[in-house]
Scaffold this motif. Structure first.
Motif, PDB file in Angstrom:
ATOM      1  N   LEU A 127       0.825  -1.204   0.000  1.00 45.26           N
ATOM      2  CA  LEU A 127       0.000   0.000   0.000  1.00 45.26           C
ATOM      3  C   LEU A 127       0.861   1.257   0.000  1.00 45.26           C
ATOM      4  CD1 LEU A 127      -2.838  -1.006   2.490  1.00 45.26           C
ATOM      5  CD2 LEU A 127      -3.011  -0.767   0.017  1.00 45.26           C
ATOM      6  N   VAL A 128       1.906   1.258   0.814  1.00 43.91           N
ATOM      7  CA  VAL A 128       2.808   2.405   0.865  1.00 43.91           C
ATOM      8  C   VAL A 128       3.479   2.621  -0.493  1.00 43.91           C
ATOM      9  CG1 VAL A 128       5.002   3.191   1.821  1.00 43.91           C
ATOM     10  CG2 VAL A 128       3.222   2.319   3.343  1.00 43.91           C
ATOM     11  N   GLU A 129       3.867   1.517  -1.133  1.00 46.88           N
ATOM     12  CA  GLU A 129       4.586   1.618  -2.406  1.00 46.88           C
ATOM     13  C   GLU A 129       3.671   1.959  -3.574  1.00 46.88           C
ATOM     14  OE1 GLU A 129       7.447  -1.126  -5.325  1.00 46.88           O
ATOM     15  OE2 GLU A 129       6.696  -1.932  -3.424  1.00 46.88           O
ATOM     16  N   GLU A 130       2.482   1.338  -3.623  1.00 45.52           N
ATOM     17  CA  GLU A 130       1.628   1.479  -4.798  1.00 45.52           C
ATOM     18  C   GLU A 130       0.665   2.656  -4.729  1.00 45.52           C
ATOM     19  OE1 GLU A 130      -0.216  -2.196  -5.953  1.00 45.52           O
ATOM     20  OE2 GLU A 130       1.530  -3.376  -5.308  1.00 45.52           O
ATOM     21  N   TYR A 131       0.452   3.187  -3.527  1.00 42.14           N
ATOM     22  CA  TYR A 131      -0.471   4.319  -3.381  1.00 42.14           C
ATOM     23  C   TYR A 131       0.228   5.448  -2.618  1.00 42.14           C
ATOM     24  CZ  TYR A 131      -4.033   1.073  -4.952  1.00 42.14           C
ATOM     25  OH  TYR A 131      -4.765   0.175  -5.692  1.00 42.14           O
ATOM     26  N   PRO A 132       1.333   5.966  -3.154  1.00 39.13           N
ATOM     27  CA  PRO A 132       2.084   7.009  -2.451  1.00 39.13           C
ATOM     28  C   PRO A 132       1.328   8.341  -2.451  1.00 39.13           C
ATOM     29  CG  PRO A 132       2.956   6.732  -4.651  1.00 39.13           C
ATOM     30  CD  PRO A 132       1.929   5.655  -4.473  1.00 39.13           C
ATOM     31  N   ARG A 133       1.745   9.212  -1.569  1.00 38.00           N
ATOM     32  CA  ARG A 133       1.148  10.547  -1.540  1.00 38.00           C
ATOM     33  C   ARG A 133       1.404  11.223  -2.883  1.00 38.00           C
ATOM     34  NH1 ARG A 133       3.394  12.178   2.631  1.00 38.00           N
ATOM     35  NH2 ARG A 133       1.714  12.075   4.160  1.00 38.00           N
ATOM     36  N   PRO A 134       0.353  11.686  -3.571  1.00 33.67           N
ATOM     37  CA  PRO A 134       0.529  12.252  -4.913  1.00 33.67           C
ATOM     38  C   PRO A 134       1.129  13.652  -4.859  1.00 33.67           C
ATOM     39  CG  PRO A 134      -1.755  12.423  -4.238  1.00 33.67           C
ATOM     40  CD  PRO A 134      -1.060  11.644  -3.161  1.00 33.67           C
ATOM     41  N   PRO A 135       1.765  14.067  -5.935  1.00 31.44           N
ATOM     42  CA  PRO A 135       2.301  15.435  -5.982  1.00 31.44           C
ATOM     43  C   PRO A 135       1.173  16.458  -5.961  1.00 31.44           C
ATOM     44  CG  PRO A 135       2.457  14.366  -8.126  1.00 31.44           C
ATOM     45  CD  PRO A 135       2.033  13.310  -7.165  1.00 31.44           C
ATOM     46  N   GLN A 136       1.480  17.656  -5.484  1.00 33.90           N
ATOM     47  CA  GLN A 136       0.470  18.698  -5.345  1.00 33.90           C
ATOM     48  C   GLN A 136      -0.186  19.053  -6.669  1.00 33.90           C
ATOM     49  OE1 GLN A 136      -0.822  20.173  -2.668  1.00 33.90           O
ATOM     50  NE2 GLN A 136       0.404  18.867  -1.320  1.00 33.90           N
ATOM     51  N   GLU A 137       0.567  18.968  -7.759  1.00 37.46           N
ATOM     52  CA  GLU A 137       0.019  19.392  -9.049  1.00 37.46           C
ATOM     53  C   GLU A 137      -0.915  18.368  -9.685  1.00 37.46           C
ATOM     54  OE1 GLU A 137       4.164  17.615  -9.698  1.00 37.46           O
ATOM     55  OE2 GLU A 137       3.173  18.989  -8.297  1.00 37.46           O
ATOM     56  N   MET A 138      -1.024  17.177  -9.113  1.00 35.29           N
ATOM     57  CA  MET A 138      -1.897  16.161  -9.687  1.00 35.29           C
ATOM     58  C   MET A 138      -3.360  16.583  -9.554  1.00 35.29           C
ATOM     59  SD  MET A 138      -2.233  12.082  -8.706  1.00 35.29           S
ATOM     60  CE  MET A 138      -0.599  11.682  -9.373  1.00 35.29           C
ATOM     61  N   PRO A 139      -4.177  16.414 -10.601  1.00 36.15           N
ATOM     62  CA  PRO A 139      -5.604  16.761 -10.530  1.00 36.15           C
ATOM     63  C   PRO A 139      -6.296  15.983  -9.415  1.00 36.15           C
ATOM     64  CG  PRO A 139      -4.948  16.339 -12.798  1.00 36.15           C
ATOM     65  CD  PRO A 139      -3.792  15.943 -11.941  1.00 36.15           C
ATOM     66  N   PRO A 140      -7.312  16.581  -8.770  1.00 34.27           N
ATOM     67  CA  PRO A 140      -7.984  15.941  -7.636  1.00 34.27           C
ATOM     68  C   PRO A 140      -8.546  14.568  -7.960  1.00 34.27           C
ATOM     69  CG  PRO A 140      -8.598  18.248  -7.770  1.00 34.27           C
ATOM     70  CD  PRO A 140      -7.793  17.950  -8.998  1.00 34.27           C
ATOM     71  N   GLU A 141      -9.114  14.396  -9.183  1.00 34.76           N
ATOM     72  CA  GLU A 141      -9.700  13.099  -9.510  1.00 34.76           C
ATOM     73  C   GLU A 141      -8.641  12.011  -9.593  1.00 34.76           C
ATOM     74  OE1 GLU A 141      -9.179  15.545 -13.298  1.00 34.76           O
ATOM     75  OE2 GLU A 141      -9.973  15.828 -11.274  1.00 34.76           O
ATOM     76  N   GLU A 142      -7.444  12.360 -10.049  1.00 37.05           N
ATOM     77  CA  GLU A 142      -6.366  11.374 -10.087  1.00 37.05           C
ATOM     78  C   GLU A 142      -5.865  11.053  -8.687  1.00 37.05           C
ATOM     79  OE1 GLU A 142      -3.199  11.623 -12.956  1.00 37.05           O
ATOM     80  OE2 GLU A 142      -4.346  13.033 -14.178  1.00 37.05           O
ATOM     81  N   LYS A 143      -5.843  12.071  -7.824  1.00 34.74           N
ATOM     82  CA  LYS A 143      -5.431  11.827  -6.443  1.00 34.74           C
ATOM     83  C   LYS A 143      -6.343  10.819  -5.772  1.00 34.74           C
ATOM     84  CE  LYS A 143      -3.270  16.318  -5.465  1.00 34.74           C
ATOM     85  NZ  LYS A 143      -3.309  17.528  -4.611  1.00 34.74           N
ATOM     86  N   ARG A 144      -7.651  10.929  -6.058  1.00 38.39           N
ATOM     87  CA  ARG A 144      -8.599  10.004  -5.441  1.00 38.39           C
ATOM     88  C   ARG A 144      -8.392   8.574  -5.909  1.00 38.39           C
ATOM     89  NH1 ARG A 144     -12.171  14.431  -6.168  1.00 38.39           N
ATOM     90  NH2 ARG A 144     -12.917  13.597  -8.157  1.00 38.39           N
ATOM     91  N   GLU A 145      -7.906   8.389  -7.116  1.00 33.89           N
ATOM     92  CA  GLU A 145      -7.725   7.061  -7.675  1.00 33.89           C
ATOM     93  C   GLU A 145      -6.364   6.464  -7.366  1.00 33.89           C
ATOM     94  OE1 GLU A 145      -9.910   5.039  -9.210  1.00 33.89           O
ATOM     95  OE2 GLU A 145     -11.385   6.529  -8.621  1.00 33.89           O
TER      96      GLU A 145
END
Length: 540
Positions: free
Chosen positions: A98-116
């Motif tokens: 989980l830590v490796e495959e779902y890392p904290r996304p970069p700030q510039e990533m669109p919100p919908e991508e962050k949710r996924e």
């Protein structure tokens, strides 16, 4: 139409919350007592559903309870539920994955991508699974107990890396042990990185440990790596030294209770015993590790028991053994369980009897539950509708009562947050309250009423309800609709006060509509929504 009347729930709920004693039953139960069956489903399940009520009728109340205490394997889950859970890939992944495959996304990533792609996906799937299991699982008692014990051994996903660790915490530390022994459950939570991180024990080191030792090129290399692995901006590199957070909550919340007879010296000695119980690297390799270099190897004493020097990791195990078998722990756990299943202020004699079973059975939780459920206090008619549902209990019981087809959405989960119980985010180690008082306020109760109206009105994405199945056979009057839906949703006809309030709301809406057009037919969704917001449905 004016705003709908706000139910006088505060007074009703507070009156039920103030009951401090539950009397013994006045008469023996009949072979099948529907009121008793509904009561059992209100407490040992998330309220009656048509399927579970039919199962109780088939097995009998005692037979159903016995089946819940010895549940079939998880493979026996309903196909529809299994399919829904299988659609959540994060549920089966390890903490490291989980830590490796779902890392904290970069700030510039669109919100919908962050949710996924980010930890938001882990959070959503974990909460969705909790709701779906509570609504649909035939292993209802197990789901109630998972909720209880997670709350007892609370961790919050709002604290740093816990958002990645909480899935494993529930799956591996809580869920497998709810029908085992208390000692097994206590040990599983004590070792889990979610608990070690949440209460900061992963940072706790013996006093006198120096930065020079940490920088030793061989012996202390891994310890230094752990200490340099800061989790968030607000978490600077940890200071070395003893941390008492876990020790204090272990004694006060998890075992002995606040009046359990321990002292501040005991807190400190327990903390010394757990030095070195740590995490390899929380964000990179979040597994349990015992770090000998960080452990206080000197002799200790806890609650009058001597713990010799040189015990290493076993020092903590000795503390867990001592606490799990302590009379104060038996009483604390017995009272909390009685508070959850019987009354906000359970009778002391009930607590004493259940605590004795805890001690005599060496913490066998099945035996403890059975003693509680077979008690005259639990089975008493006075225990029925004596507790107020928590927001989670309310939402799930509404979905079950209406036979809703559920596909969890963020909006459905937001309703829980609006009512004050965002899943996995209890703000303190104490968890969410088990008693009525904190849940009985006008804002939260209006949020419940709005949820019920949205649910049956088709305005809640992720939950579809068909009220046709509840329709009386012949063309019903408004009164017949209120009584018929009341029986279906409440398990009994509504009170005179509730009936009068709903009929007044219907008449007002009908009068407003007839002023501009023909009078509409009976507003069935309004009736159902108001029933879900009624005082009767708030209680269990």
């Amino acid at each position: 139409m004016r705003a709908l009347p706000v139910w006088p729930l505060v007074a009703v709920c507070l009156s039920c919350a103030s009951r401090s004693q539950v009397a013994a039953p006045e008469a023996p139960a009949t072979p099948f007592d529907e009121a008793r069956a509904v009561h059992v489903l209100q407490r040992l399940a998330y309220g009656p559903s048509a399927r579970d009520l039919a199962e109780v009728k088939r097995l009998g109340v005692d037979g159903w309870v016995n089946a819940q205490l010895q549940p079939a394997s998880a493979e026996a889950l309903l196909p529809g539920l299994k399919s829904k859970l299988q659609a959540f890939p994060t549920l089966g992944l390890s903490m490291g994955q989980l830590v490796e495959e779902y890392p904290r996304p970069p700030q510039e990533m669109p919100p919908e991508e962050k949710r996924e792609r980010g930890p938001a996906r882990v959070v959503f799937e974990r909460s969705s699974a909790r709701v779906l299991r509570a609504v649909e699982s035939p292993r209802q008692l197990e789901e109630v107990l998972v909720d209880f014990w997670f709350n007892h051994f609370n961790v919050s996903e709002d604290k740093g890396v816990v958002r990645w660790l909480a899935t494993s915490y529930e799956r591996d530390a809580i869920r497998p042990h709810v029908f085992g022994t208390f000692r097994e459950l206590l040990g599983a939570t004590a070792h889990h990185p979610a608990m070690l991180f949440y209460l900061d024990n992963w940072r706790s080191t013996r006093e006198g440990l120096s930065q020079e030792e940490l920088r030793h090129p061989r012996r202390f290399k891994r310890q230094a790596a752990m200490m340099e692995d800061a989790e968030d901006d607000e978490e600077a590199k940890p200071k070395l030294g003893l941390n008492e957070n876990y020790a204090r909550e272990l004694l006060e919340l998890h075992t002995l209770g606040v009046d359990g007879g321990y002292t501040q010296d005991d807190v400190r000695e327990v903390a010394r015993c757990f030095t070195g119980w740590s995490i390899r690297q929380p964000r990179k390799d979040p597994g349990f590790v015992f770090r000998k270099v960080a452990h206080d190897a000197d002799a200790k004493g806890v609650l009058g028991k001597a713990i010799p020097a040189g015990g290493g990791e076993k020092d903590g195990e000795q503390v867990l053994d001592l606490l799990a078998s302590h009379p104060a722990t038996a009483r604390h756990v017995a009272r909390k369980l009685a508070q959850r299943f019987v009354a906000d202020e359970p009778p002391p004699e009930l607590v004493d009897r259940v605590a004795k079973v805890f001690l005599d059975s060496k913490g066998d939780l099945r035996a403890v539950y059975r003693a509680l459920f077979q008690s005259p206090e639990f089975q008493s008619p006075q225990a029925r509708a004596a507790k107020v549902k928590t927001p989670f209990e309310y939402v799930v019981s509404a979905l079950r009562a209406t036979n809703a087809q559920v596909e969890v959405t963020p909006r459905l989960l937001r309703h829980l947050a609006l009512m004050g119980e965002p899943l996995y985010k209890a703000p303190a180690p104490t968890g969410f309250p088990e008693v009525a008082g904190p849940w009985v306020n006008s804002g939260a109760l209006v949020a419940r009423l709005n949820f019920g109206l949205d649910l049956v009105g088709g305005r809640l994405p992720g939950a579809r309800v068909s009220l046709d199945a509840f329709a009386p056979k012949q063309a019903p009057s408004a009164v017949e609709w209120v009584d018929g839906l009341g029986q279906a949703l409440l398990g009994a006809k509504p009170s005179e006060e509730t009936r009068a309030t709903i009929l007044a709301a219907l008449a007002e809406k009908r009068e407003a509509a007839s002023a501009v057009d023909e009078a509409p037919p009976v507003d069935v969704p309004l009736i159902a929504g108001l029933l879900l917001g009624s005082p009767e449905f708030q209680k269990q």
